[in-house]
Structure formats: structure tokens, C-alpha cells
Design an enzyme around this catalytic site. Sequence first.
Site, PDB file in Angstrom:
ATOM      1  N   ARG A  83     -20.914  -1.738 -26.383  1.00  0.00           N
ATOM      2  CA  ARG A  83     -21.250  -3.119 -25.976  1.00  0.00           C
ATOM      3  C   ARG A  83     -22.741  -3.180 -25.709  1.00  0.00           C
ATOM      4  O   ARG A  83     -23.273  -2.344 -24.954  1.00  0.00           O
ATOM      5  CB  ARG A  83     -20.474  -3.472 -24.712  1.00  0.00           C
ATOM      6  CG  ARG A  83     -20.708  -4.906 -24.270  1.00  0.00           C
ATOM      7  CD  ARG A  83     -19.955  -5.210 -22.997  1.00  0.00           C
ATOM      8  NE  ARG A  83     -20.555  -4.536 -21.863  1.00  0.00           N
ATOM      9  CZ  ARG A  83     -19.984  -4.460 -20.666  1.00  0.00           C
ATOM     10  NH1 ARG A  83     -18.801  -4.985 -20.456  1.00  0.00           N
ATOM     11  NH2 ARG A  83     -20.596  -3.856 -19.673  1.00  0.00           N
ATOM     12  N   CYS A 111     -10.280  -3.853 -23.103  1.00  0.00           N
ATOM     13  CA  CYS A 111     -11.171  -2.867 -22.489  1.00  0.00           C
ATOM     14  C   CYS A 111     -11.354  -3.096 -20.998  1.00  0.00           C
ATOM     15  O   CYS A 111     -12.096  -2.384 -20.347  1.00  0.00           O
ATOM     16  CB  CYS A 111     -12.519  -2.828 -23.197  1.00  0.00           C
ATOM     17  SG  CYS A 111     -13.409  -4.390 -23.095  1.00  0.00           S
ATOM     18  N   GLU A 124     -14.095 -12.477 -22.895  1.00  0.00           N
ATOM     19  CA  GLU A 124     -14.010 -12.440 -21.435  1.00  0.00           C
ATOM     20  C   GLU A 124     -14.370 -13.783 -20.815  1.00  0.00           C
ATOM     21  O   GLU A 124     -14.209 -13.986 -19.622  1.00  0.00           O
ATOM     22  CB  GLU A 124     -14.879 -11.306 -20.872  1.00  0.00           C
ATOM     23  CG  GLU A 124     -16.296 -11.291 -21.390  1.00  0.00           C
ATOM     24  CD  GLU A 124     -17.061 -10.035 -20.999  1.00  0.00           C
ATOM     25  OE1 GLU A 124     -16.607  -9.277 -20.129  1.00  0.00           O
ATOM     26  OE2 GLU A 124     -18.153  -9.833 -21.562  1.00  0.00           O
ATOM     27  N   ASN A 130     -11.382  -7.994 -16.973  1.00  0.00           N
ATOM     28  CA  ASN A 130     -11.982  -8.120 -15.634  1.00  0.00           C
ATOM     29  C   ASN A 130     -12.659  -9.483 -15.496  1.00  0.00           C
ATOM     30  O   ASN A 130     -12.393 -10.246 -14.567  1.00  0.00           O
ATOM     31  CB  ASN A 130     -13.023  -7.022 -15.393  1.00  0.00           C
ATOM     32  CG  ASN A 130     -12.452  -5.640 -15.629  1.00  0.00           C
ATOM     33  OD1 ASN A 130     -11.254  -5.455 -15.561  1.00  0.00           O
ATOM     34  ND2 ASN A 130     -13.307  -4.673 -15.922  1.00  0.00           N
ATOM     35  N   HIS A 144       0.804  -1.217   0.000  1.00  0.00           N
ATOM     36  CA  HIS A 144       0.000   0.000   0.000  1.00  0.00           C
ATOM     37  C   HIS A 144       0.832   1.260   0.000  1.00  0.00           C
ATOM     38  O   HIS A 144       0.413   2.289  -0.521  1.00  0.00           O
ATOM     39  CB  HIS A 144      -0.999  -0.041   1.156  1.00  0.00           C
ATOM     40  CG  HIS A 144      -2.183  -0.848   0.785  1.00  0.00           C
ATOM     41  ND1 HIS A 144      -2.700  -1.835   1.570  1.00  0.00           N
ATOM     42  CD2 HIS A 144      -2.917  -0.858  -0.344  1.00  0.00           C
ATOM     43  CE1 HIS A 144      -3.714  -2.397   0.944  1.00  0.00           C
ATOM     44  NE2 HIS A 144      -3.866  -1.821  -0.213  1.00  0.00           N
TER      45      HIS A 144
END
Length: 549
Positions: free
Chosen positions: A318, A478, A407, A430, A183
Site C-alpha cells: 500500500r 486486510c 475502506e 478497520n 473478558h
Amino acid sequence: MRISGIGVGRGVAVGEVLRMAEPVAEPADAPRTGDASSERARLLAALAETAAELSSRAALVDGAARDVLAAQALMAQDPTVIDDATARIDAGQCAERAVFDAFGGYRRMLEAVGGLMAERAADLEDVCRRAVARLMGVGVPQVPASDRPFVLVAHDLAPADTAALDLDKVLAIVTAAGSPTSHTAILAKQRRLPAIVGASGCDELADGQVVVVDAPAGVVVTDPSRAEIDGVRAADDSSAPCAPTPGALADGTAVPLLANLGDATDAAAAVALGAEGVGLLRTEFLYLDSQAAPSVSEQTDRYAEAFRPFAGRRVLVRVLDAGADKQLAFLGHVHEENPALGRRGLRALREHESVLRDQLRALVAARELTGVELGVMAPMVADADETAYFVELARSLGVGSVGITVEVPSSAVLADQLAPLVDFMSIGTNDLTQYTLAADRMLGSVAAFQDPWHPAVLRLARLVGDAGRAAGVPVGVCGEAAGDPLLAVVLLGLGATELSMSPALLGEVRAELLRHTLAEARELAALALAQRSAADARAVVTKAARTHR
Ligand code: PEP
Ligand code: MG
């Protein structure tokens, strides 16, 4: 003397060292002197005060800093730790040692998991030391105050310290502990402070000593000569704004840099930040609050609003990605045990083809109104049958450029079959990461697996890049990975040809691309593919990339 570590950010700073006090010492393993109930009360009060302090610090900052501090505040109230410490008090330990041992057990568990989880152990350790300091009645070491700017040197910095830094005073940070994903590193980057982490030799540095902190080189130079100071300052390009020129690698290879948009709000700002088009317009915004599907004319107006600032440029939209975390009543909500593996994306639209047809008609109408170069892609495509279905339908309704997001791992594995059917592909890192590593992207407990640097994800991206090249089809990225500057370079090395990201990230990615040729990007990609973990891939590439600058 030169002290090496891992540089974070691109900045350089020169200043006097000011050291942070050492963390509070480990409490003695002493029996409690008072009765168990008053000792328990002391424990609960110390934890509650620690949580309150961390929450109030969270309220002063934003972004990653706020998330980290809010997570730490929750750690201070974690029922497992409280139960464990309470049991230890009941068994005779003093509160200081009970809380120390309870957090210690939790910390060792995170360290055993390894990777990013192990790095969160440092955040836990900080919460523990804060609670122990309160119980002992001693102050928690704070960032030292000074009326002159200084280079902060510490064994490690807790997120709470990094978040509260006075940016008018702190020129740079040097810590003995930490890694590029700790962090300290993340927050230093967010606050644009040059930092060197993992600089084990920095324990030798004394207050008042003058140092140069050269983050791109990953070194601290002590007692530098005038010539050394002038040299690093002349080479420092971190504050030079990178004009929003078209994206390109150092050898001139063009890499269109596109924007991810969630609605029309940020469209004009994205153009100002140099977006060369839109690589992903998520269209869920139009549907989420609706009880019924919006009409074609209503949709047309809303799309046109988002398209207008991009007249004459590429805009990839999309179609509705409903299901999983975005359930829509009018698509017939059904309970699913594992909705991420359920009827989402194209699967849901296929069962409600009229919704899909209306959306495609509205997109074509908005293109006619605004003159964008429209491309439309389908989410959650699994194979060639689904691809062919979508391409045929979209073309029959007048969409000229039809693509898919890659994806679902099956579509990456089969990319050589899918690429010849489409006009473009876009890797959604993702979901690709979530499905490849079987780690729910909504679930904090498996967040460490949600890392697109993982070689398994990168190997799938390579299959897509290869298939795109063979079929002469552009391959975009993306997902969030496209906005991580070094990972973006790796993805280009794997065959991606364009990148789409949140507009705020365009500048940093644009600057990073200019530091590497395509051949170098391919070398970095080969290195990343050969690693055993996401952390290794990131570390190896970060080190190798330094030689390109
Ligand atoms: C992705 O999955 O990478 C993606 C871009 O889509 P979303 O985040 O909207 O699922
Ligand atoms: Mg997705």
C-alpha cells in the site's frame, strides 16, 4: 447431567470442580459513623489501593489481559465516580455504600448503551466489589489455591482473576455469567483455556465433582462415564498443530492466506508461519521519522529487504497512507478539525505527486531486485475518478498489478464501477468500520461501534465481493477482521477470495477455514447480514458454525 453454555476455544478438559467463593455482598445502606473528611479519606485510600493492585496485575501479563487490567485500574480512579461517591459521603452515606452506589450509576449507564459497552459493565462491577471489600476489611474472592489441577467454576470471573490463573492448575473455566465477547471469554481464548460461559446451570456444580468441559460442543457433562471421557478426548483436535499448508476451505476452495507487515522485521517469520505472500505491506515505516521524503534508492533497499523472503510470491504494497493520525511534515501539515475526514491517503499523495511517483519507482525497482509478484494499492480511495488516476499513474511507471483498498464507504457502494478498473481490491475493515458507523477508531468512548461484525459493514463487504466476482477481480480483506477466524469465514461467504492478517493469527484462521465449505460460509454470511447488531451477528454465526464441525 449436561449443562449448556457458550463454548470458547476448541479444547476439551476433564477434571474435578473447584468453585470460586461468591463475590462480596452488597453493603448495607447505612449512614456513616465517622466525620465526612475521615470517611472520604477511607474511600480514596480504598480506591487508590484497588487501582494499584490492578496496575500491578497488569504488569504481570500482556496483550488483551494487560489492556483490560490497565483500563480497570483507570476505572478505580475515575474522577466522575470519585466525585459522585464523595458527594454521597458528604450527604451522610458510609463510604462502602457511597462507592457501591456511585459505581452502580455508572454501570447502569453502560448497560443502557448495550452491546460491548454493557459487557464492560462487568469489569466495572469487579472494580466496585474490590473497593467495597477493601473498605469492609474482607478479602476479595480469589481463585482458589489447590495443589491438584481443577476445573474452575464461578458465577463470573473478573479479568483480574482470569489474567492471574495458574495455567498448570486450571484445566478449564465454567461460568454462569458472560458472553462470547466478555473478558472472561477473550482472556480464556488468549490463554488457550477451554471455557464455557453463560452456563447458568453451573451453580449446581459442587467441589470435587468430576466434569467434562467440551468447549466446541458448549456443554459440561457431570459425572461422566469412562466411555464419555474417552469419546471427547478422541474428538479433541485442539492441540493438534495445524501444519502451515496453503489456506483452503473444507471443500478444497483455495483461500490464499497472506501476511500484514509493517516493515521488513517480520517478513521471514511470516513465511515460517505459512504466509503465502503479503496482503498488506504498510509503507508508513519509511516516512514517519523523516523530515524529507526518503530517496528512491533508500526506499528501494528497504522494500527489497521486506520482499526478499517472498521471492516468486504475491506481495501487495500500500502506498503511503499519511494524514489523520499519521501526519508527515514534508506533506505540509495543516490543522484539520476532523483529520480522519481530511486530506489523508491518496488525497494527500495526489497533492504531492512527486512523492507518489518516487515511491512507485522504488517499488518497481525492488520488484526487479527480488522477483516478487508485485501489486500496489492506494489507500482511502473514494470513487472511480480517484481509482482511474492511481491506476493510470502506477501503470505508466511500470507497476503491473494495480489495486485499491476499499475502506471509504463510497468505494464499497460504487464497487461495481471500480472493480473493472483495477487488478485487485482489498477491503480495509478497520477504516471501513470507522467510517460506516461514524465511530473514530482512536476514541475509546465509541469503541463499541468499532465492530466489523456489524451488518452494515458486512453489507458493504458483500457489495465489494459481488463486484469482484462480476469483474473477475480478486477481493482480499486486510483489516483486523480477516484475523478473526469466524468472521474470516463470513467474509469469504460474502465474496472475499483472500485474507491478510498479522502473521501470528494465520494458524487459527487456517484451522477454522478447514471446518466450513464455501456453501456453509455463504449460509453463515446470509445469517450475519440479516442481524440487527454486531453482537447478534457474532452470536448467531457462532451458534450456527458449531453444526459444521
Ligand atoms: C484498514 O483500514 O482496515 C487497514 C488495513 O488499514 P490501516 O489499519 O492501516 O488504516
Ligand atoms: Mg485504513
